[in-house]
Every structure is written in C-alpha cells, then in structure tokens.
Design a protein around this motif. Sequence first.
Motif, PDB file in Angstrom:
ATOM      1  N   ALA A   1      47.852  45.112  17.861  1.00 46.36           N
ATOM      2  CA  ALA A   1      47.592  44.268  19.202  1.00 46.36           C
ATOM      3  C   ALA A   1      47.000  42.820  18.923  1.00 46.36           C
ATOM      4  O   ALA A   1      46.325  42.633  17.567  1.00 46.36           O
ATOM      5  CB  ALA A   1      46.510  44.837  20.115  1.00 46.36           C
ATOM      6  N   LYS A   2      47.336  41.866  19.274  1.00 42.94           N
ATOM      7  CA  LYS A   2      46.915  40.566  19.299  1.00 42.94           C
ATOM      8  C   LYS A   2      46.572  39.920  20.830  1.00 42.94           C
ATOM      9  O   LYS A   2      47.327  40.201  21.585  1.00 42.94           O
ATOM     10  CB  LYS A   2      48.023  39.456  18.892  1.00 42.94           C
ATOM     11  N   ILE A   3      45.477  39.522  20.854  1.00 43.12           N
ATOM     12  CA  ILE A   3      44.776  38.840  22.182  1.00 43.12           C
ATOM     13  C   ILE A   3      44.313  37.588  22.361  1.00 43.12           C
ATOM     14  O   ILE A   3      43.974  37.014  21.581  1.00 43.12           O
ATOM     15  CB  ILE A   3      43.793  40.046  22.877  1.00 43.12           C
ATOM     16  N   ALA A   4      44.467  36.846  23.530  1.00 44.03           N
ATOM     17  CA  ALA A   4      44.167  35.460  23.823  1.00 44.03           C
ATOM     18  C   ALA A   4      43.538  35.462  25.223  1.00 44.03           C
ATOM     19  O   ALA A   4      44.242  36.378  26.297  1.00 44.03           O
ATOM     20  CB  ALA A   4      44.923  34.387  23.383  1.00 44.03           C
ATOM     21  N   GLY A   5      42.729  34.597  25.541  1.00 43.03           N
ATOM     22  CA  GLY A   5      42.156  34.379  26.729  1.00 43.03           C
ATOM     23  C   GLY A   5      40.553  34.731  26.988  1.00 43.03           C
ATOM     24  O   GLY A   5      39.827  34.626  25.831  1.00 43.03           O
ATOM     25  N   GLY A   6      40.127  35.289  28.104  1.00 43.84           N
ATOM     26  CA  GLY A   6      38.771  35.448  28.312  1.00 43.84           C
ATOM     27  C   GLY A   6      37.859  34.191  28.322  1.00 43.84           C
ATOM     28  O   GLY A   6      36.529  34.343  27.969  1.00 43.84           O
ATOM     29  N   ALA A   7      38.377  33.123  28.787  1.00 42.29           N
ATOM     30  CA  ALA A   7      37.556  31.808  28.837  1.00 42.29           C
ATOM     31  C   ALA A   7      36.571  31.776  29.964  1.00 42.29           C
ATOM     32  O   ALA A   7      36.822  32.520  31.209  1.00 42.29           O
ATOM     33  CB  ALA A   7      38.329  30.677  28.729  1.00 42.29           C
ATOM     34  N   LYS A   8      35.757  30.841  29.834  1.00 40.71           N
ATOM     35  CA  LYS A   8      34.798  30.795  31.179  1.00 40.71           C
ATOM     36  C   LYS A   8      35.247  29.100  31.535  1.00 40.71           C
ATOM     37  O   LYS A   8      34.789  28.436  30.894  1.00 40.71           O
ATOM     38  CB  LYS A   8      33.535  30.612  30.772  1.00 40.71           C
ATOM     39  N   MET A   9      35.907  29.045  32.613  1.00 37.55           N
ATOM     40  CA  MET A   9      36.566  27.726  32.880  1.00 37.55           C
ATOM     41  C   MET A   9      35.512  26.981  33.449  1.00 37.55           C
ATOM     42  O   MET A   9      35.666  25.621  33.247  1.00 37.55           O
ATOM     43  CB  MET A   9      37.830  27.930  33.958  1.00 37.55           C
ATOM     44  N   PHE A  10      34.570  27.389  34.360  1.00 41.30           N
ATOM     45  CA  PHE A  10      33.611  26.481  34.834  1.00 41.30           C
ATOM     46  C   PHE A  10      32.105  26.932  34.312  1.00 41.30           C
ATOM     47  O   PHE A  10      31.940  28.229  34.580  1.00 41.30           O
ATOM     48  CB  PHE A  10      33.578  26.486  36.237  1.00 41.30           C
ATOM     49  N   GLU A  11      31.370  25.943  34.058  1.00 45.49           N
ATOM     50  CA  GLU A  11      29.967  26.223  33.934  1.00 45.49           C
ATOM     51  C   GLU A  11      29.155  26.410  35.123  1.00 45.49           C
ATOM     52  O   GLU A  11      28.890  25.058  35.494  1.00 45.49           O
ATOM     53  CB  GLU A  11      29.476  25.331  32.673  1.00 45.49           C
ATOM     54  N   THR A  12      29.073  27.416  35.742  1.00 50.63           N
ATOM     55  CA  THR A  12      28.225  27.419  36.966  1.00 50.63           C
ATOM     56  C   THR A  12      26.971  27.627  36.704  1.00 50.63           C
ATOM     57  O   THR A  12      26.597  28.327  36.244  1.00 50.63           O
ATOM     58  CB  THR A  12      29.037  28.220  38.158  1.00 50.63           C
ATOM     59  N   SER A  13      26.177  27.297  37.868  1.00 53.12           N
ATOM     60  CA  SER A  13      24.686  27.521  38.055  1.00 53.12           C
ATOM     61  C   SER A  13      24.303  28.698  38.548  1.00 53.12           C
ATOM     62  O   SER A  13      23.307  29.465  38.153  1.00 53.12           O
ATOM     63  CB  SER A  13      24.275  26.265  38.702  1.00 53.12           C
ATOM     64  N   SER A  14      25.253  29.329  39.377  1.00 49.00           N
ATOM     65  CA  SER A  14      24.977  30.552  40.212  1.00 49.00           C
ATOM     66  C   SER A  14      25.674  31.678  39.156  1.00 49.00           C
ATOM     67  O   SER A  14      26.596  31.629  38.546  1.00 49.00           O
ATOM     68  CB  SER A  14      25.561  30.685  41.481  1.00 49.00           C
ATOM     69  N   GLU A  15      24.326  32.678  38.969  1.00 52.55           N
ATOM     70  CA  GLU A  15      24.756  33.858  38.187  1.00 52.55           C
ATOM     71  C   GLU A  15      25.514  34.965  38.777  1.00 52.55           C
ATOM     72  O   GLU A  15      26.124  35.761  38.103  1.00 52.55           O
ATOM     73  CB  GLU A  15      23.424  34.345  37.719  1.00 52.55           C
ATOM     74  N   SER A  16      25.706  34.938  39.985  1.00 51.73           N
ATOM     75  CA  SER A  16      26.409  35.972  40.575  1.00 51.73           C
ATOM     76  C   SER A  16      27.624  36.139  40.381  1.00 51.73           C
ATOM     77  O   SER A  16      28.407  37.410  40.631  1.00 51.73           O
ATOM     78  CB  SER A  16      26.148  35.836  42.101  1.00 51.73           C
ATOM     79  N   MET A  17      28.462  35.108  39.927  1.00 47.58           N
ATOM     80  CA  MET A  17      29.610  35.244  39.722  1.00 47.58           C
ATOM     81  C   MET A  17      29.996  36.130  38.463  1.00 47.58           C
ATOM     82  O   MET A  17      31.069  36.661  38.406  1.00 47.58           O
ATOM     83  CB  MET A  17      30.356  33.810  39.661  1.00 47.58           C
ATOM     84  N   GLY A  18      29.025  36.039  37.638  1.00 44.55           N
ATOM     85  CA  GLY A  18      29.132  36.695  36.288  1.00 44.55           C
ATOM     86  C   GLY A  18      30.105  35.903  35.572  1.00 44.55           C
ATOM     87  O   GLY A  18      30.653  34.903  35.779  1.00 44.55           O
ATOM     88  N   ASN A  19      30.370  36.338  34.234  1.00 41.53           N
ATOM     89  CA  ASN A  19      31.436  35.907  33.524  1.00 41.53           C
ATOM     90  C   ASN A  19      32.627  36.865  33.306  1.00 41.53           C
ATOM     91  O   ASN A  19      32.400  37.774  32.609  1.00 41.53           O
ATOM     92  CB  ASN A  19      30.619  35.867  32.157  1.00 41.53           C
ATOM     93  N   ILE A  20      33.562  36.618  34.211  1.00 39.68           N
ATOM     94  CA  ILE A  20      34.814  37.695  34.364  1.00 39.68           C
ATOM     95  C   ILE A  20      35.300  37.621  32.749  1.00 39.68           C
ATOM     96  O   ILE A  20      35.809  38.501  32.268  1.00 39.68           O
ATOM     97  CB  ILE A  20      35.721  37.278  35.277  1.00 39.68           C
ATOM     98  N   GLY A  21      35.506  36.313  32.155  1.00 41.98           N
ATOM     99  CA  GLY A  21      36.265  36.451  30.911  1.00 41.98           C
ATOM    100  C   GLY A  21      35.459  37.008  29.920  1.00 41.98           C
ATOM    101  O   GLY A  21      36.124  37.882  29.233  1.00 41.98           O
ATOM    102  N   GLN A  22      34.043  37.145  29.637  1.00 46.28           N
ATOM    103  CA  GLN A  22      33.446  38.158  28.865  1.00 46.28           C
ATOM    104  C   GLN A  22      33.575  39.431  29.126  1.00 46.28           C
ATOM    105  O   GLN A  22      33.879  40.301  28.337  1.00 46.28           O
ATOM    106  CB  GLN A  22      31.992  37.604  28.749  1.00 46.28           C
ATOM    107  N   ARG A  23      33.593  39.874  30.423  1.00 51.70           N
ATOM    108  CA  ARG A  23      33.941  41.070  30.881  1.00 51.70           C
ATOM    109  C   ARG A  23      35.127  41.704  30.593  1.00 51.70           C
ATOM    110  O   ARG A  23      35.429  42.845  30.176  1.00 51.70           O
ATOM    111  CB  ARG A  23      33.374  41.412  32.105  1.00 51.70           C
ATOM    112  N   ASN A  24      36.336  40.859  30.640  1.00 51.89           N
ATOM    113  CA  ASN A  24      37.658  41.014  30.272  1.00 51.89           C
ATOM    114  C   ASN A  24      37.742  41.215  28.798  1.00 51.89           C
ATOM    115  O   ASN A  24      38.318  42.441  28.544  1.00 51.89           O
ATOM    116  CB  ASN A  24      38.566  39.987  30.524  1.00 51.89           C
ATOM    117  N   ILE A  25      37.057  40.721  27.946  1.00 50.37           N
ATOM    118  CA  ILE A  25      37.023  40.907  26.313  1.00 50.37           C
ATOM    119  C   ILE A  25      36.717  41.984  26.162  1.00 50.37           C
ATOM    120  O   ILE A  25      37.403  42.964  25.393  1.00 50.37           O
ATOM    121  CB  ILE A  25      36.387  39.387  25.565  1.00 50.37           C
TER     122      ILE A  25
END
Lengths: 209, 159
Positions: free
Chosen positions: B87-111
Amino acid sequence: MEIKNYDELNSLQLDTLREVGSIGTGNAATALSTMLGREVRITMPEVRIMEYNEAIEWIGGPEEITAGVLVKLRGQFNGIMLSVQQLDFVNLVLDHILERKIMEYSELMELENSLLIETGNILISTFIGALSDLAGLDIRLTVPAFTVDMQGAILAVPMAEYGGQSNYIMTIGGNFICNEKEVPCRLLLSPDVRSLNVLLRKLGVSDGQ
Amino acid sequence: MDNKITIGIADMKLAKGNGMLVTYALGSCIGICLYDPLIKLGALVHVMLPLNMETGRKNPMKYADTGIRETLKKMESMGAVRSRITAKIAGGAKMFETSSESMGNIGQRNIESVHLNLKREGIRLLKEDVGGKVARTLLFDVASGLGCVRSYGRPELII
C-alpha cells in the motif's frame, strides 16, 4: 415529518430555503456594497442539493486553486458556512479597496489575506444574521479560518463533517452583480440535517403543508 | 497522459498491466493505492471517513475500514495474492485551522484508521505522504507501481 436526508426536501421546503438564501445573500450583498462603496446586486438565488462529486464539478473542478473562508455555526443551528473566493471575486475586492489585482493566488500577502478573511467573515455574518432574525434562532459563529488551496479539498470539509449522515451537500446562494459584471458569490451553507429540520419547523414548513 | 482513470470521492477503481489511476484534491480524505506487483494489478480508493457506521452499508468506499476490505476482496477475485499486496497512501490533511475543538481532526482520524486497517488486513505500507495542511492530488502508475503527489505551492513528490 422530519427529513433524514437533503434529497427528501419537497418543493415548498426548497422554495422556503431559496427565500432564506435570497434574504441572506441580499443582506450579504448590501454589506459588500457598503464595504466596496459600489452598488452590488444579486441574481436569483438557488438551492442546490448535490452529490459530492457533482458539487465539485459545479464549483469548477477539484484542482482549481481558490481562497476559502470557513465559519462554524453553533447554538440552535449547527453547520458550516464557506465563502469560496474565486479569482474574479478576489480581484473585485482587492481592486476596490487596495487598488490592485492579482493574477495568481501566490501573490497574496498578509494584508490581502486579512482583507479576504474579513470580507468572508462579513458576508457570512450578515447572511447568518438575516437567517437568525428570520427564524428566531440563536446562532453563534466561530472565528473565521482561512486557506488557499485546491477547491475540491475545501468543499470536502463540510462533506466530511456531515458525511456520516448524507451523501449530499446542500448549497444556498446566488451571484453578485457589480459594475455590470456577474461574479459568483459562492456562499455555501451546509447545515447538519437536525438543524435543517429545526429551521424548517421554525419557518412553518416542516410538515410540507 | 495515457489511460488516465479518475476516481471520485467515495469511489474505487482498478487497473491491470498499465494505466494511471488519479484522484484529485484529497483534503482530509485519504487516497489508498493497493498494488500486487507480480500481476501488476493496482487499485485506488478515495475514502472520506474512518469508520463505517451506516446501516445497510451502502457506500463501502466512503470509509477506510470497509473501503480497504472491499478493495482487497475485489483484487483477490482478480488474481491478486494478499501477501504480495502493498500500500501507498496520501491525504489526511487539516485544511482549516479552526478554533473550535468539536469538529475534531478528521484527517488525523482517517490516517489512524487507514494504518490500523492495513495492519489488520496484513498489508505492508510502503510509503505515505499524510497530514499537514495541504490538499493533494494522487496519481498512481500501475505499470511501475509508483505514486506521485501533487500539491499547491510544493514540489511534486514521488511515493
């Protein structure tokens, strides 16, 4: 009857959302007009419910670079609002306020970025302010976040946020007309489904009657 | 470019022998290239979220867990052998640096979910370009097994 997915909206509900879009975009246009010192009008607003890949084609392809301002909505109404600022729009703002234009996004410096963030913030706040008054909902906004990158990835942010609930994204908005030129406004409101139901109920069209 | 095959969001496509698998503008989403080098069978799946909790599971390719599992199943039915698949993978970025924590970091969870599910399925992860704040377009050349990552304001990267 509560809807579970955006594609279940009936025509009365869609008309109501279009009206919300009209009032929201109209208010945003007035704010923009004050800011630019120019008349800004709007075209007929539309409500679109699109599948992800369709939405990315609609906005002009995934790899196109754009500036995006993102604000999250909290309180009685949860969602994400994006101001996707394509080059025409960026130049409209930069030209009137800083008297300069850019050919590419890489020319944006600190000052230009701040101006675009603030413009996005004003558009979104006035749109949401109108929505909040209309529906009697208490809505709080987060501090705006900003990025310049591929628009496909920017649009994927609300999709991923609500992706567990739906395969569709809803966008509300029209275009701005300034100096006889039509500029896409690309204000995208993506409510979560629960908040959409709250809004429809507050506006008296939740049962579709 | 010859034989370009485009993969949309929550989508998967395969190519055998040759062909260029492409998926555009991965933000927090992840593109996963799975490849059996012996028979030159490659697959690219574009997943959006870490875990499939849908009832009915109508969109397996939208999620890292079911996306990887279904793709491997498909590859095996076309003659790929599990022990050879990498396997080779790419992605999982955090497009916006947001102040609210509730959104979580979907990119990191995906990785994390992709790592976990590759391990669970016994697939070796050869290379990756993940995290950060940039969107990525991922190209995978089935003839050579090489991946290429294109980003805004960053030189191309071969993975």
